[in-house]
Every structure is written in C-alpha cells, then in structure tokens.
Design an enzyme around this catalytic site. Sequence first.
Site, mmCIF file in Angstrom:
data_model
loop_
_atom_site.group_PDB
_atom_site.id
_atom_site.type_symbol
_atom_site.label_atom_id
_atom_site.label_comp_id
_atom_site.label_asym_id
_atom_site.label_seq_id
_atom_site.Cartn_x
_atom_site.Cartn_y
_atom_site.Cartn_z
ATOM 1 N N ASP A 127 4.129 -4.416 1.985
ATOM 2 C CA ASP A 127 3.963 -4.871 0.602
ATOM 3 C C ASP A 127 3.013 -6.045 0.657
ATOM 4 O O ASP A 127 3.219 -7.002 1.412
ATOM 5 C CB ASP A 127 5.288 -5.257 -0.052
ATOM 6 C CG ASP A 127 5.144 -5.235 -1.579
ATOM 7 O OD1 ASP A 127 4.448 -4.338 -2.097
ATOM 8 O OD2 ASP A 127 5.686 -6.121 -2.257
ATOM 9 N N SER A 128 1.944 -5.931 -0.105
ATOM 10 C CA SER A 128 0.893 -6.934 0.008
ATOM 11 C C SER A 128 0.338 -7.274 -1.359
ATOM 12 O O SER A 128 0.618 -6.589 -2.347
ATOM 13 C CB SER A 128 -0.220 -6.401 0.920
ATOM 14 O OG SER A 128 -0.583 -5.092 0.543
ATOM 15 N N HIS A 172 -5.081 -9.877 6.660
ATOM 16 C CA HIS A 172 -3.635 -10.094 6.515
ATOM 17 C C HIS A 172 -2.866 -8.934 7.140
ATOM 18 O O HIS A 172 -1.971 -9.125 7.950
ATOM 19 C CB HIS A 172 -3.303 -10.250 5.023
ATOM 20 C CG HIS A 172 -3.923 -9.194 4.141
ATOM 21 N ND1 HIS A 172 -5.259 -8.886 4.183
ATOM 22 C CD2 HIS A 172 -3.387 -8.344 3.227
ATOM 23 C CE1 HIS A 172 -5.511 -7.906 3.326
ATOM 24 N NE2 HIS A 172 -4.386 -7.570 2.738
ATOM 25 N N LYS A 212 -12.659 -5.708 9.746
ATOM 26 C CA LYS A 212 -11.641 -6.134 8.761
ATOM 27 C C LYS A 212 -10.278 -6.265 9.451
ATOM 28 O O LYS A 212 -9.574 -7.254 9.271
ATOM 29 C CB LYS A 212 -11.568 -5.130 7.596
ATOM 30 C CG LYS A 212 -10.508 -5.536 6.582
ATOM 31 C CD LYS A 212 -10.335 -4.600 5.401
ATOM 32 C CE LYS A 212 -9.102 -5.019 4.584
ATOM 33 N NZ LYS A 212 -8.755 -4.116 3.504
ATOM 34 N N PHE A 215 -10.795 -1.206 0.547
ATOM 35 C CA PHE A 215 -10.222 -0.716 -0.705
ATOM 36 C C PHE A 215 -9.816 -1.926 -1.552
ATOM 37 O O PHE A 215 -10.010 -3.072 -1.142
ATOM 38 C CB PHE A 215 -9.001 0.193 -0.428
ATOM 39 C CG PHE A 215 -7.813 -0.539 0.129
ATOM 40 C CD1 PHE A 215 -7.719 -0.826 1.479
ATOM 41 C CD2 PHE A 215 -6.780 -0.974 -0.701
ATOM 42 C CE1 PHE A 215 -6.632 -1.520 1.997
ATOM 43 C CE2 PHE A 215 -5.681 -1.659 -0.196
ATOM 44 C CZ PHE A 215 -5.613 -1.939 1.160
ATOM 45 N N GLY A 216 -9.228 -1.645 -2.696
ATOM 46 C CA GLY A 216 -8.679 -2.712 -3.536
ATOM 47 C C GLY A 216 -9.700 -3.782 -3.890
ATOM 48 O O GLY A 216 -10.819 -3.489 -4.332
ATOM 49 N N ASP A 259 -11.344 -5.723 -1.961
ATOM 50 C CA ASP A 259 -12.267 -6.052 -0.859
ATOM 51 C C ASP A 259 -13.699 -6.388 -1.317
ATOM 52 O O ASP A 259 -14.315 -7.306 -0.761
ATOM 53 C CB ASP A 259 -12.317 -4.909 0.170
ATOM 54 C CG ASP A 259 -11.058 -4.873 1.028
ATOM 55 O OD1 ASP A 259 -10.214 -5.780 0.885
ATOM 56 O OD2 ASP A 259 -10.922 -3.946 1.840
HETATM 57 P P1 IMP Z 1 1.234 -2.627 -2.851
HETATM 58 O O1 IMP Z 1 0.929 -1.203 -2.582
HETATM 59 O O2 IMP Z 1 2.281 -2.858 -3.893
HETATM 60 O O3 IMP Z 1 1.488 -3.392 -1.586
HETATM 61 O O4 IMP Z 1 -0.099 -3.189 -3.516
HETATM 62 C C1 IMP Z 1 -0.990 -3.945 -2.845
HETATM 63 C C2 IMP Z 1 -2.181 -4.208 -3.768
HETATM 64 O O5 IMP Z 1 -2.753 -5.454 -3.363
HETATM 65 C C3 IMP Z 1 -3.282 -3.166 -3.594
HETATM 66 O O6 IMP Z 1 -3.188 -2.155 -4.544
HETATM 67 C C4 IMP Z 1 -4.544 -3.991 -3.756
HETATM 68 O O7 IMP Z 1 -4.825 -4.135 -5.122
HETATM 69 C C5 IMP Z 1 -4.140 -5.345 -3.209
HETATM 70 N N1 IMP Z 1 -4.439 -5.402 -1.762
HETATM 71 C C6 IMP Z 1 -3.532 -5.483 -0.752
HETATM 72 N N2 IMP Z 1 -4.157 -5.494 0.438
HETATM 73 C C7 IMP Z 1 -5.469 -5.395 0.175
HETATM 74 C C8 IMP Z 1 -6.614 -5.325 1.015
HETATM 75 O O8 IMP Z 1 -6.547 -5.315 2.250
HETATM 76 N N3 IMP Z 1 -7.782 -5.250 0.379
HETATM 77 C C9 IMP Z 1 -7.905 -5.251 -0.970
HETATM 78 N N4 IMP Z 1 -6.879 -5.260 -1.800
HETATM 79 C C10 IMP Z 1 -5.648 -5.346 -1.225
#
Ligand code: IMP
Length: 204
Positions: free
Chosen positions: A70-71, A179, A174, A151-152, A154
């Site tokens: 979870d990030s 993290h 990366k 992704f996200g 980045d």
């Molecule tokens: P989770 O799936 O609820 O953990 O959502 C994590 C969200 O945080 C992702 O959908 C991204 O929007 C953002 N995120 C987490 N890690 C990264 C990364 O390594 N790069 C870019 N966005 C990230």
Amino acid sequence: MRSLIVATGNTGKFEEIKSLLPNEFDTFYSLRDFEENIEVEEDSPLYVENALKKARKIGDRFGIYTIADDSGLEVEALGGKPGIHSSRYGSNDDERIEKLLTELEGIPWEKRGATFKAYLAFYIPENERSYVFYGHLTGYIGFKKKGSGGFGFDPVFYISELKKHLAELTREEKNRISHRGKAVYAFKNFLNTDFFKSPRVLNL
Ligand code: IMP
C-alpha cells in the site's frame, strides 16, 4: 517450488516488484491471474493496516505466500494529500496528474516537496504470521510531465540528485532508489535471514 502472490491488479507495481525478486520465487501471480475477484476494502487511514489486510485476505484465500503493497504520494503544500487516497485521486493516471498540477498551480518550486511511501506486508498462510517492510523517496512535484517510464505520478516526480523525473529512469534505476524498491529490498534481505530459513518461522 516457491510461489508468491503480489496482491495487486496494478501492472506497474507488479512488474517492479517481480523484477526485484528474480531468484527468490519460481512463480509470481498478480490478482489479474485469478478469475475470482476478491474485494478487499482499504478502509484504514494507515497504509500499513491496508497492506496487512490485503495480504492476509488474499493469502488465506489461496494458501500461497502473499505480499501486498500500500503506497501513496504525500505532497507538503497539500498537507500530505493525496496520501492514502492516491489511487482514488482520479480515475486514471492522466487525470490524477492533471488534478495534482492544478492544485499546485502558483506554488513555487521550493514548496513543491513530496514523498512517496510504500508499506509492504508479507503474509505466510501456514502460520498466519505477517511482516511489514517500509521504504520512502523524497523529491519535488515538477511543473509538467516528463518521461514515459514507470506509472502513476512518475512523470511529475522530480529527483534533484539525479536531475530527472522518475518516469525518465529505467525500471532498474527506479527500483534502486524508489520507496517500493527499498521496501522490497528489505523483504529480500528478510528472506535470506537465518530466522526466515529456520523451521521456527513456520511455527513447526
Ligand atoms: P494503492 O494501490 O492503493 O497502493 O495506490 C497507490 C497509488 O499511489 C498509485 O495508484 C499511484 O497513484 C501512487 N503511487 C504509488 N507508488 C507509485 C510509484 O512508484 N509511482 C507513481 N505513483 C505511485
């Protein structure tokens, strides 16, 4: 034969984690590999609790070692937002980035500091034990998108030390600093400890 479920439907996350554990597991599964759609409500305000909940639920359902990450992205000028709600900040990556850049309009460079945080929960169904690993990465939110990797968020996450955005790095680059890379690295070290290799860990 050792298998691992990476409890995510996010292909970016799955590929990153898988590439960091080339010798640790023989088979990797993501949630996309299972027909059954298991709902895990990420209802805690803490990343760590959501990661643990997800790992336990999926691990118990399939009886396979499971990790769940979870990030999120915490932006200083936004009081830590989007944080735990990062994935729900918009309906796709482009939308999330647009919203972030709009919210930061007029905010100068020195106030655009941000941190990515990742909590990785590892669950062993045989003995119902869980272990958590953590990593973070600090940087700045740039003014416009750059790069096509990752992704996200980045493309808008700038790392001063490298003078590059995360999306401009290769996956290996990366992983070395991110993290998630740091959390997975700690997990990998754990797998190699005498403790994990001993029968004790499986409660025998
Ligand atoms: P989770 O799936 O609820 O953990 O959502 C994590 C969200 O945080 C992702 O959908 C991204 O929007 C953002 N995120 C987490 N890690 C990264 C990364 O390594 N790069 C870019 N966005 C990230």
